[in-house]
Design an enzyme around this catalytic site. Structure first.
Site, PDB file in Angstrom:
ATOM      1  N   LYS A   1       0.899  -1.231  -0.008  1.00 41.13           N
ATOM      2  CA  LYS A   1       0.013  -0.133  -0.046  1.00 41.13           C
ATOM      3  C   LYS A   1       0.995   1.296  -0.084  1.00 41.13           C
ATOM      4  CE  LYS A   1      -4.160  -2.257   2.058  1.00 41.13           C
ATOM      5  NZ  LYS A   1      -4.984  -2.147   3.304  1.00 41.13           N
TER       6      LYS A   1
ATOM      7  N   TYR B   1     -12.536  -1.979  -3.638  1.00 44.61           N
ATOM      8  CA  TYR B   1     -12.821  -2.339  -2.449  1.00 44.61           C
ATOM      9  C   TYR B   1     -14.492  -2.442  -2.322  1.00 44.61           C
ATOM     10  CZ  TYR B   1      -8.486  -2.301   0.083  1.00 44.61           C
ATOM     11  OH  TYR B   1      -7.231  -2.585   0.284  1.00 44.61           O
TER      12      TYR B   1
ATOM     13  N   ASN C   1      -2.110   0.339   6.644  1.00 43.05           N
ATOM     14  CA  ASN C   1      -1.569  -1.016   7.411  1.00 43.05           C
ATOM     15  C   ASN C   1      -0.383  -1.849   6.279  1.00 43.05           C
ATOM     16  OD1 ASN C   1      -3.865  -2.020   5.566  1.00 43.05           O
ATOM     17  ND2 ASN C   1      -4.588  -2.965   7.029  1.00 43.05           N
TER      18      ASN C   1
ATOM     19  N   HIS D   1      -2.340  -5.506   1.656  1.00 40.04           N
ATOM     20  CA  HIS D   1      -3.570  -6.038   1.571  1.00 40.04           C
ATOM     21  C   HIS D   1      -3.249  -7.416   1.248  1.00 40.04           C
ATOM     22  CE1 HIS D   1      -7.768  -7.093   0.038  1.00 40.04           C
ATOM     23  NE2 HIS D   1      -7.098  -7.664  -0.765  1.00 40.04           N
TER      24      HIS D   1
ATOM     25  N   GLU E   1      -9.753 -11.138  -7.343  1.00 47.86           N
ATOM     26  CA  GLU E   1      -8.676 -10.041  -7.116  1.00 47.86           C
ATOM     27  C   GLU E   1      -7.564 -10.195  -8.008  1.00 47.86           C
ATOM     28  OE1 GLU E   1      -9.749  -9.010  -2.346  1.00 47.86           O
ATOM     29  OE2 GLU E   1      -7.984  -9.647  -3.085  1.00 47.86           O
TER      30      GLU E   1
HETATM   31  P1  CMP Z   1      -7.441  -4.542   3.819  1.00 49.07           P
HETATM   32  O1  CMP Z   1      -6.974  -5.842   4.230  1.00 49.07           O
HETATM   33  O2  CMP Z   1      -6.971  -3.968   2.371  1.00 49.07           O
HETATM   34  O3  CMP Z   1      -8.949  -4.573   3.680  1.00 49.07           O
HETATM   35  C1  CMP Z   1     -10.018  -3.374   3.997  1.00 49.07           C
HETATM   36  C2  CMP Z   1      -9.148  -2.278   4.499  1.00 49.07           C
HETATM   37  O4  CMP Z   1      -9.715  -1.250   4.917  1.00 49.07           O
HETATM   38  C3  CMP Z   1      -8.075  -2.802   5.439  1.00 49.07           C
HETATM   39  O5  CMP Z   1      -7.188  -3.666   4.745  1.00 49.07           O
HETATM   40  C4  CMP Z   1      -7.747  -1.406   5.959  1.00 49.07           C
HETATM   41  O6  CMP Z   1      -6.577  -0.816   5.219  1.00 49.07           O
HETATM   42  C5  CMP Z   1      -8.759  -0.397   5.787  1.00 49.07           C
HETATM   43  N1  CMP Z   1      -9.509   0.062   7.076  1.00 49.07           N
HETATM   44  C6  CMP Z   1      -9.605   1.087   7.674  1.00 49.07           C
HETATM   45  N2  CMP Z   1     -10.425   1.180   8.736  1.00 49.07           N
HETATM   46  C7  CMP Z   1     -10.850  -0.153   8.985  1.00 49.07           C
HETATM   47  C8  CMP Z   1     -11.510  -0.766  10.065  1.00 49.07           C
HETATM   48  N3  CMP Z   1     -12.145  -0.154  10.907  1.00 49.07           N
HETATM   49  N4  CMP Z   1     -11.678  -2.109   9.831  1.00 49.07           N
HETATM   50  C9  CMP Z   1     -11.083  -2.769   8.702  1.00 49.07           C
HETATM   51  N5  CMP Z   1     -10.385  -2.232   8.061  1.00 49.07           N
HETATM   52  C10 CMP Z   1     -10.241  -0.914   7.880  1.00 49.07           C
END
Ligand code: CMP
Length: 140
Positions: A11, A51, A114, A117, A128
């Site tokens: 990311k 998403y 984070n 993904h 995906e």
């Molecule tokens: P990802 O695994 O890419 O899937 C959805 C993404 O939403 C997650 O990682 C985070 O980057 C983002 N995100 C932001 N806030 C939240 C939250 N409260 N719970 C889960 N995902 C979140």
């Protein structure tokens, strides 16, 4: 366990800090092979489409802003039980809850930023991977 493929995204928070190589070393060190990879900048429409499953969540708008705020590296990873293995290597979505030694524990800035993904099931992995790669771009 079967050989699987999973979709990974490094990311914008991680590409900004030049962490692509360190993250790739973790995948390779744990037995996942990078069988496709490209660096790109998502448009807002692409981030929203990728998403779409989260479109009713309160974090959707901010997540899409973040995902198109800088370059990402999209990858197909291959190996034994690749979907679950990648989720182990990444750690929990929230870095505060991620296990020691995981990518998110070591690198993530927040639950949103984070660092990586990973697909959550083999079925979603297929969808995906097809979102970003043609069959010709995946070389096992
Ligand atoms: P990802 O695994 O890419 O899937 C959805 C993404 O939403 C997650 O990682 C985070 O980057 C983002 N995100 C932001 N806030 C939240 C939250 N409260 N719970 C889960 N995902 C979140």
């Amino acid at each position: 366990m079967a050989i699987e493929r999973t979709l990974s995204i490094i990311k914008p928070d991680a590409t900004r800090r030049n962490l692509t190589g360190q993250i790739n070393a973790r995948f390779e060190g744990k037995g996942l092979r990078i069988v496709a990879q490209k660096r790109l900048r998502l448009s807002r429409a692409q981030a929203e489409a990728f998403y779409a499953v989260h479109k009713d969540r309160p974090f959707f708008r901010s997540l899409c802003d973040f995902m198109c705020s800088g370059p990402v590296v999209v990858q197909a990873l291959e190996g034994e039980g690749a979907v679950a293995k990648n989720r182990e290597i990444m750690g929990a979505t929230d870095p505060a809850k991620a296990a020691p030694g995981t990518i998110r524990k070591d690198f993530a800035e927040s639950i949103e930023a984070n660092s990586v993904h990973g697909s959550d099931s083999p079925e979603n992995a297929a969808i995906e991977i097809a979102f970003f790669f043609s069959g010709l771009e995946i070389v096992g």
